[in-house]
Each structure stands twice: as structure tokens, then as C-alpha cells.
Design an enzyme around this catalytic site. Sequence first.
Site, PDB file in Angstrom:
ATOM      1  N   GLU A  78       0.837  -1.210   0.000  1.00  0.00           N
ATOM      2  CA  GLU A  78       0.000   0.000   0.000  1.00  0.00           C
ATOM      3  C   GLU A  78       0.870   1.259   0.000  1.00  0.00           C
ATOM      4  O   GLU A  78       0.771   2.109   0.891  1.00  0.00           O
ATOM      5  CB  GLU A  78      -0.966  -0.015   1.188  1.00  0.00           C
ATOM      6  CG  GLU A  78      -1.995  -1.129   1.077  1.00  0.00           C
ATOM      7  CD  GLU A  78      -3.106  -1.069   2.110  1.00  0.00           C
ATOM      8  OE1 GLU A  78      -2.919  -0.428   3.150  1.00  0.00           O
ATOM      9  OE2 GLU A  78      -4.163  -1.669   1.871  1.00  0.00           O
ATOM     10  N   GLU A  99      -5.360  -8.425  -1.292  1.00  0.00           N
ATOM     11  CA  GLU A  99      -6.047  -8.255  -0.004  1.00  0.00           C
ATOM     12  C   GLU A  99      -7.497  -7.923  -0.273  1.00  0.00           C
ATOM     13  O   GLU A  99      -7.798  -7.056  -1.093  1.00  0.00           O
ATOM     14  CB  GLU A  99      -5.459  -7.100   0.825  1.00  0.00           C
ATOM     15  CG  GLU A  99      -4.158  -7.386   1.482  1.00  0.00           C
ATOM     16  CD  GLU A  99      -3.722  -6.262   2.424  1.00  0.00           C
ATOM     17  OE1 GLU A  99      -4.593  -5.607   3.045  1.00  0.00           O
ATOM     18  OE2 GLU A  99      -2.502  -6.053   2.527  1.00  0.00           O
TER      19      GLU A  99
HETATM   20  C1  BG6 Z   1      -4.382  -3.100   4.686  1.00  0.00           C
HETATM   21  C2  BG6 Z   1      -3.047  -3.549   5.163  1.00  0.00           C
HETATM   22  O1  BG6 Z   1      -4.427  -1.727   4.847  1.00  0.00           O
HETATM   23  O2  BG6 Z   1      -5.513  -3.428   5.371  1.00  0.00           O
HETATM   24  C3  BG6 Z   1      -3.085  -4.682   6.159  1.00  0.00           C
HETATM   25  O3  BG6 Z   1      -2.187  -3.868   4.101  1.00  0.00           O
HETATM   26  C4  BG6 Z   1      -4.245  -4.476   7.099  1.00  0.00           C
HETATM   27  O4  BG6 Z   1      -1.848  -4.750   6.805  1.00  0.00           O
HETATM   28  C5  BG6 Z   1      -5.529  -4.489   6.299  1.00  0.00           C
HETATM   29  O5  BG6 Z   1      -4.297  -5.404   8.124  1.00  0.00           O
HETATM   30  C6  BG6 Z   1      -6.791  -4.338   7.121  1.00  0.00           C
HETATM   31  O6  BG6 Z   1      -6.698  -3.262   7.996  1.00  0.00           O
HETATM   32  P1  BG6 Z   1      -6.944  -3.470   9.552  1.00  0.00           P
HETATM   33  O7  BG6 Z   1      -6.672  -2.193  10.188  1.00  0.00           O
HETATM   34  O8  BG6 Z   1      -8.351  -3.919   9.679  1.00  0.00           O
HETATM   35  O9  BG6 Z   1      -5.985  -4.538   9.957  1.00  0.00           O
END
Ligand code: BG6
Length: 463
Positions: free
Chosen positions: A172, A361
Site C-alpha cells: 500500500e 487483499e
Molecule cells: C491493509 C493492510 O491496509 O488493510 C493490512 O495492508 C491491514 O496490513 C488491512 O491489516 C486491514 O486493515 P486493519 O486495520 O483492519 O488490519
Amino acid sequence: MNTFPDGFLWGGAVAANQVEGAYLTDGKGLSTSDVQPRGILGPVVEREPGDRGIKDVAIDFYHRYPNDIALFAEMGFSCLRVSIGWTRIFPNGDEHEPNEAGLAFYDKLFDELAAHDITPLVTLSHYEMPWGLVKQYGGWGNRETIGFFERYARTVFTRYQSKVKLWLTFNEINMSLHAPMTGVGLPENSTQAQIYQAIHHQLVASALAVKACHEIIPDAKIGNMLLGGLMYPLTCKPDDVFAALQENRTWQFFGDIQSRGAYPGYMLRYFRDNGISLDITNEDRVALRSTVDFISFSYYMTGCVTTDEALNQQARGNILNMVPNPHLQSSEWGWQIDPVGLRTLLNVLWDRYQKPLFIVENGLGAKDRVEADGAINDDYRINYLNDHLVQVREAIEDGVDVLGYTSWGPIDLVSASKAELSKRYGFIYVDRHDDGSGTLARTRKKSFYWYKDVITSNGASLR
Ligand code: BG6
């Protein structure tokens, strides 16, 4: 019946600092993640010996990875996205020789994946860098950090050249604008000019890593990684439409450079208009021409953009200042759920770059309830993932080249924003809680069996 292509990579994604624990084990140094024990949104805390944080143990993947990988294999994973903890390899960041114990750990991890026919997709830097580089050098604000990163990248490419053929540079990368410490090792009160200069150094480092990867592992592919923060205009008012286009460019500009090899004109104008003058050398310009082989991104939600200042004021305070979309529902954490947005985003990125895309993701952070009989009936997660995957299938039918899908947090892990364990993403439940209690035992959730069916049917079981 529409289907996914043969060889489509199915799996999950984790990050070292959110799963491994073992935070000073085997010579590891402190990272920026270690000094943010309450997550990206929390303060920087200088660690004293004896201080404890939830990420110090996380889900103890460092010791339990064989068991966890066996569970991923049981679901049929063909791919696992992991990151290498930079500070396991170069504890302070500026050493000349790597830490052998850290290198050996990832050798074992990749061997375990190979034993289960799971392809590793490896992020060089997922939301952490050596704290030593921040304290002594000023993080990515200092040009010298480019060289330290290149040394780290070359070290791991050389070491794992026969084991890892899919790489990502910075997780990101566009988040630095919103979370400068996590992204580029700068204090939160840094100026825009300082942040963009640090980003420039990081973009050069990313391009040098691409070049090094191609030299050292000619049969590897290396991609970038964007937070796919698709923004809609709140209304069809032309000013709102243009504001949304501009807002999208705040993240697309990273992809434009990483994919096309030069700063786009709209960014040069932005710098001019805002009195930002960057130190960009001719050598940098040449380096930036090493472009990525594919584009990867995370996708959780969309947001809206408006020129109505009153509405904008109300939206401030979220990590990304987005105005809520009245047509969408939100998760328990206020993230707006928009499966169709994923199809739109895939099409936008494909039209823009014409490079293969990888969704690295996507997932739903939610509170899970363990029933008296031990079952975890996470239908909400199944629905979320099902609806998003249906839209991925649609995008593939639209002609978009999608390499694979790794859902975020296939096993519960520590959340990035607030270092919570109660925000669960997994198909596998981990018995650990926000207060650090729990046995760390693993349990299959209902979604575990659902995802297994999706993978084994190559998506045919989606509704
Ligand atoms: C993304 C990141 O922003 O979102 C992850 O690459 C992160 O590391 C994921 O865990 C979800 O965000 P959060 O704050 O719910 O863990």
C-alpha cells in the site's frame, strides 16, 4: 457458467508484523511496527526492555507456521502472500552483512510452502522498516535509505532465487500520505513536501528492486502494491466528478510511476501549485524506468468525494477522508461494503495499465462468536467474500487479466490500524484476545469449509 481461468492463484495474505510475533527473536531488530504497539493509528512509543505489546507474540506464526500452512493447504491454497520482516535480515537497517538466523527462518517458511505446493508471493516491506533507519537517518526522508533497501532487496532475491518467483515491493505504497510513520518513517506532523520527497525516494527504491529482481531472478515477476481506494463523485455535479477524478489520482499516481516509469503531468502541476519542489536527479529518472510486471492491490471499500465543504468536515477524522455512500452498508468498523466497486476498480486498473492484476487483499474484519459447541458460524464473512468474488468473475468476463486472489488474513491476526485481535478476518479462528489472553489454539470457522469449496471448484460454487 462463467469461471476462473486455469492456474488462477487462490489463497490468503498475511504480513510479518501482524502474525509472526517473536519480535526480538533470533537477532531481529526493532521495526516501526514494534514502536507502534497500538497500530498505525496509535502513537510512536520508544520501547523499553520489558514493555509488552500485542504484536510481540501476535499469533505466534514464527513458531506455528507448519501447522498453519497445513491448514491453508487443507483449504486448497495455491498461493500464500507473506512479507519478510526487514529487521530480521538487517536488524538496524544499515549493516553490511545480513543476519543469518533471519534468512534461515524464511528458508524454512518457503520450504514448508513448497512441501504443500503453495506458491509464495512475497512483499519486501509490509508496513514496517527498521527503526534504526528512522532514528539515525530520518527514514525515507533520507536518500541513503534507498541504498539500504536495495541491499536488503538484493540479499533476499539472491538468497531465495530458487524458492520465490513472485514478489511485491512496498505494501500500500500510497498510504504514506495518510500514515507517514508507517509508510515512510516520518513523523505524523511532517509537511507535504517532506512526505512527497520521502515517497520519491521510496519509488526510486521500488524501481531499483524491480531492476534487481529481473537481474537476479530472470524468471520471476515483481509487482507493486496499491491501496485500491476507489472514489465516487457524491453527485453528478461536474465539480464533484472532477474532484473524484483528482482524489483517485492521489493513489493512481503511484501506480502511474511504477507502471509507466515517470511522473504524470497532473502530479507535476500539483507540486507546482503547492510550492513543492522535489529533489529528483537524472539518475532517479533513469531508475524509475524499471517498471513492474503486474499491479497488485488491496480492496476493502469505496468512498465518495464532494465539493460540499460542510459534508467534508463531517468526514474528517477517518484514516481516509471519505464521505459515506448512502447506497452502501458498513462493516462493524465503518468500512463501506461495495462488491461492485471491486469489478469497477479491476476494470479501471486494467484500462489504465494493461498489465495483469492481482487482488492481494480483500476481506471483512468482524467480531466472531464462539458457540457453546465451539462452532463459529461466520455467514457474514462468507457473504462478503462470495459477493466480492462474484464481481471478480464478472471482471474476468469483462476481459480483465486477473492473476489471483489472496484474501486478507486467512487466519485471524493483529489488525494494522489499531492492533486489535477482536477485528477478525480469518477462516481460522485464533484463541487470542485484545488483552493478550488466550491459548493461541486454532479452530476452523464455517467459512473455512466454504472457501475450500470455492477453491476446489475453481469458483464454480460461488452463488
Ligand atoms: C491493509 C493492510 O491496509 O488493510 C493490512 O495492508 C491491514 O496490513 C488491512 O491489516 C486491514 O486493515 P486493519 O486495520 O483492519 O488490519
